[in-house]
Design a protein around this motif. Structure first.
Motif, PDB file in Angstrom:
ATOM      1  N   UNK A 525       0.814  -1.208   0.000  1.00  0.00           N
ATOM      2  CA  UNK A 525       0.000   0.000   0.000  1.00  0.00           C
ATOM      3  C   UNK A 525       0.853   1.267   0.000  1.00  0.00           C
ATOM      4  N   UNK A 526       2.044   1.194   0.594  1.00  0.00           N
ATOM      5  CA  UNK A 526       2.930   2.362   0.580  1.00  0.00           C
ATOM      6  C   UNK A 526       3.259   2.763  -0.854  1.00  0.00           C
ATOM      7  N   UNK A 527       3.546   1.775  -1.691  1.00  0.00           N
ATOM      8  CA  UNK A 527       3.900   2.102  -3.066  1.00  0.00           C
ATOM      9  C   UNK A 527       2.679   2.592  -3.844  1.00  0.00           C
ATOM     10  N   UNK A 528       1.489   2.111  -3.491  1.00  0.00           N
ATOM     11  CA  UNK A 528       0.269   2.661  -4.106  1.00  0.00           C
ATOM     12  C   UNK A 528       0.190   4.158  -3.850  1.00  0.00           C
ATOM     13  N   UNK A 529       0.435   4.560  -2.597  1.00  0.00           N
ATOM     14  CA  UNK A 529       0.406   5.974  -2.248  1.00  0.00           C
ATOM     15  C   UNK A 529       1.483   6.764  -2.973  1.00  0.00           C
ATOM     16  N   UNK A 530       2.679   6.197  -3.082  1.00  0.00           N
ATOM     17  CA  UNK A 530       3.776   6.864  -3.790  1.00  0.00           C
ATOM     18  C   UNK A 530       3.414   7.049  -5.261  1.00  0.00           C
ATOM     19  N   UNK A 531       2.855   6.015  -5.855  1.00  0.00           N
ATOM     20  CA  UNK A 531       2.506   6.052  -7.273  1.00  0.00           C
ATOM     21  C   UNK A 531       1.436   7.112  -7.545  1.00  0.00           C
ATOM     22  N   UNK A 532       0.401   7.137  -6.713  1.00  0.00           N
ATOM     23  CA  UNK A 532      -0.647   8.149  -6.873  1.00  0.00           C
ATOM     24  C   UNK A 532      -0.060   9.547  -6.683  1.00  0.00           C
ATOM     25  N   UNK A 533       0.808   9.694  -5.692  1.00  0.00           N
ATOM     26  CA  UNK A 533       1.418  10.987  -5.429  1.00  0.00           C
ATOM     27  C   UNK A 533       2.273  11.482  -6.577  1.00  0.00           C
ATOM     28  N   UNK A 534       3.066  10.604  -7.168  1.00  0.00           N
ATOM     29  CA  UNK A 534       3.918  10.991  -8.297  1.00  0.00           C
ATOM     30  C   UNK A 534       3.073  11.440  -9.481  1.00  0.00           C
ATOM     31  N   UNK A 535       2.002  10.697  -9.781  1.00  0.00           N
ATOM     32  CA  UNK A 535       1.130  11.060 -10.901  1.00  0.00           C
ATOM     33  C   UNK A 535       0.494  12.424 -10.671  1.00  0.00           C
ATOM     34  N   UNK A 536      -0.016  12.654  -9.462  1.00  0.00           N
ATOM     35  CA  UNK A 536      -0.694  13.915  -9.169  1.00  0.00           C
ATOM     36  C   UNK A 536       0.283  15.084  -9.196  1.00  0.00           C
ATOM     37  N   UNK A 537       1.457  14.905  -8.593  1.00  0.00           N
ATOM     38  CA  UNK A 537       2.431  16.000  -8.531  1.00  0.00           C
ATOM     39  C   UNK A 537       2.909  16.381  -9.922  1.00  0.00           C
ATOM     40  N   UNK A 538       3.293  15.388 -10.727  1.00  0.00           N
ATOM     41  CA  UNK A 538       3.760  15.671 -12.087  1.00  0.00           C
ATOM     42  C   UNK A 538       2.648  16.309 -12.912  1.00  0.00           C
ATOM     43  N   UNK A 539       1.438  15.753 -12.798  1.00  0.00           N
ATOM     44  CA  UNK A 539       0.310  16.302 -13.548  1.00  0.00           C
ATOM     45  C   UNK A 539      -0.046  17.709 -13.129  1.00  0.00           C
ATOM     46  N   UNK A 540      -0.051  17.965 -11.815  1.00  0.00           N
ATOM     47  CA  UNK A 540      -0.414  19.293 -11.316  1.00  0.00           C
ATOM     48  C   UNK A 540       0.617  20.336 -11.719  1.00  0.00           C
TER      49      UNK A 540
END
Length: 559
Positions: A525-540
């Motif tokens: 689950x930690x990597x799920x959170x990291x993955x979502x965070x990377x997508x959102x940060x790069x996209x934003x």
């Protein structure tokens, strides 16, 4: 009630993922299985006719070259048919040849799995063109995306092997996956009153005594592959809002599941190849979190209605029904909008140009991210690209060489991934700016102000993401728009494909690194959170400013 409808469709998808994902794995695992008995004889005939009896494993360069040449030949054949359709058979309505720049746009659109339509299908194409070009490319472009995903998965999971043989994968993708599924879906749609005929348009006399023509044709077969192949191009100009393409809530649910099932199931296929199913569920979990967040935004915004009408006391409890079909309502319209842009299908059952400002953020953002399920194959590859970026960032933070599935991630791979990551915003924001500084671009805008910004932004975002839906208030059937969006579709499709196949070719040659106590886990689950965070940060960081200029500014204005 609306939430229950959405939950029921999501539950049905969850029931599909495992069996379909396992089936796709067996198709491309190149291990003997029960499907060989059914499809093997047919494929042997195809291999014999095409001279592919000896199907040797290919390097990433040969695999990529085979893909590009195959696509080029199909483009050339399709272009000639569209330019000569007036004299070709199955043209009972006497439709003329397609104009040159529109032909260029159309043929690129369908070969890149975009299906952006600057024409209306019932008046712009003959039956022969619909079947031999449009439907043919709906199969070939979808299979191209699927085999790219399979090749990439092999590159990051196999040990000391190649990424496969393109022609073998290409044939299997048709014979064992899309053609059988399309036949079954076509029969279901015909049973649910979707037309399938080669008869000319129906001539009717109205109550006023006027003559009216009702367009029909081989609709069901096109609707089936346009959804299964995440293509989206409609037989009719209004796409799946047309009662012949999508007559009832039941067909609406079937079409939603059709365009969603393969992209979602490929995450399970990835887990099978990785021999660790948690890897697949991590990718699916990250995609699902992003999907549900954007779906909630669309559903809430459309259910709340238009803020300007609310301020005047003119809103109803039905929400914003402008541009939506009463037979679907808010829930199925919002879900359809979210799925079609998440899976980069591009089919629509409501007009996105009439979405509320906040509601329009959902389709725009999903196409900008292009990782939330995505088109057949492409979305999975893009999300795995973000997974490698996440591993790379975490590795730098703790001072270790990043590893993903037992392979070291080094500068070569990161340079290629950076190219794939940066080309997407470049071909969206650059042409959008160009359109606003030229009269050729500005002349197509039907709504001045912030909504006009959204119209132009949506057109190029849809093209770059190979989605194909549009804010249809834009007058885009002009040489400027046909050529610029055609180039954007080409770059959006093939630059990332070449870069990611190069990454797969690099990783497949590396010796696996044994897992140690210091290995960063990518199956929790930690990597799920990291993955979502990377997508959102790069996209934003990339797209939030232009989103603020369009939908957000429009929302603040009409409040």
């Amino acid at each position: 009630m609306g939430v229950m409808q959405i939950a029921a469709v999501i539950l049905l998808l969850l029931l599909i993922i495992k069996p379909l994902g396992s089936y796709i794995y067996h198709i491309f695992s190149n291990q003997p299985n029960r499907t060989d008995k059914l499809f093997g004889p047919v494929e042997k005939v195809i291999y014999a006719i095409s001279g592919l009896q000896d199907r040797q494993q290919q390097t990433w360069k040969k695999y990529t070259l085979s893909l590009l040449l195959t696509n080029f030949v199909l483009v050339a054949v399709g272009y000639l048919i569209l330019r000569l359709q007036k004299i070709l058979p199955f043209n009972p309505n006497g439709i003329d040849n397609m104009e040159q720049t529109l032909t260029f746009n159309t043929i690129i659109s369908f070969m890149t799995n975009t299906n952006l339509q600057h024409y209306s299908g019932e008046t712009g194409l003959s039956y022969f063109s619909q079947m031999s070009v449009i439907m043919m490319m709906m199969f070939t472009s979808a299979v191209t995306g699927i085999v790219v995903a399979i090749a990439f998965i092999r590159g990051i999971t196999s040990k000391g092997k190649t990424i496969g043989n393109f022609f073998e994968d290409f044939v299997k993708g048709h014979t064992r996956l899309l053609i059988p599924m399309s036949i079954m879906l076509t029969l279901i749609l015909v049973g649910l009153k979707v037309p399938q005929t080669l008869d000319p348009t129906i001539q009717l006399t109205t109550l006023e005594g006027d003559k009216q023509e009702i367009a029909t044709g081989p609709v069901a077969s096109l609707v089936s592959i346009k959804h299964l192949g995440t293509n989206g191009g409609g037989f009719f100009g209004v796409n799946s809002a047309h009662p012949f393409e999508n007559p009832s809530p039941i067909t609406n649910v079937i079409e939603i599941l059709s365009m969603w099932c393969i992209p979602a199931s490929l995450t399970y296929t990835y887990g099978r190849f990785a021999t660790k199913q948690k890897q697949g569920w991590v990718i699916f979990g990250a995609m699902s979190i992003l999907f549900l967040a954007f779906l909630a935004l669309a559903y809430t915004a459309e259910s709340s209605g238009n803020p300007a009408l609310t301020a005047m006391g003119l809103n109803t409890d039905q929400g914003s029904m402008e541009g939506k079909e009463v037979r679907f309502g808010i829930a199925q319209s919002a879900l359809f909008t979210t799925v079609t842009t998440a899976a980069t299908t591009g089919t629509v059952n409501n007009m996105h140009d009439t979405l509320t400002p906040l509601g329009s953020i959902t389709p725009l953002s999903l196409m900008m991210l292009n990782t939330v399920f995505g088109g057949d194959g492409v979305g999975l590859v893009n999300m795995l690209m973000y997974a490698i970026i996440g591993v790379f960032i975490c590795g730098l933070m703790v001072g270790r060489t990043p590893e993903f599935l037992g392979r070291k991630i080094e500068p070569k791979e990161m340079k290629l991934i950076t190219i794939a990551l940066l080309i997407h915003p470049l071909i969206i924001l650059g042409p959008t700016a160009l359109a606003f500084v030229t009269e050729l671009g500005k002349g197509a805008i039907s709504n001045p102000g912030f909504h006009g910004i959204s119209q132009v932004l949506y057109e190029y975002t849809s093209s770059a993401a190979n989605n194909g839906s549009g804010f249809e208030g834009l007058g885009d059937n002009t040489p400027f728009w046909n050529i610029t969006t055609g180039l954007v579709m080409l770059l959006g499709r093939y630059v990332s494909i070449i870069a990611m196949l190069a990454v797969a070719g690099s990783l497949v040659r590396k010796q696996p690194v044994p897992e140690t106590i210091g290995t960063f886990k990518t199956d929790n689950m930690l990597f799920v959170g990291i993955l979502v965070g990377v997508v959102i940060i790069v996209g934003a960081l990339t797209f939030l400013p232009v989103i603020a200029l369009g939908p957000i500014a429009e929302y603040l204005m009409i409040r």
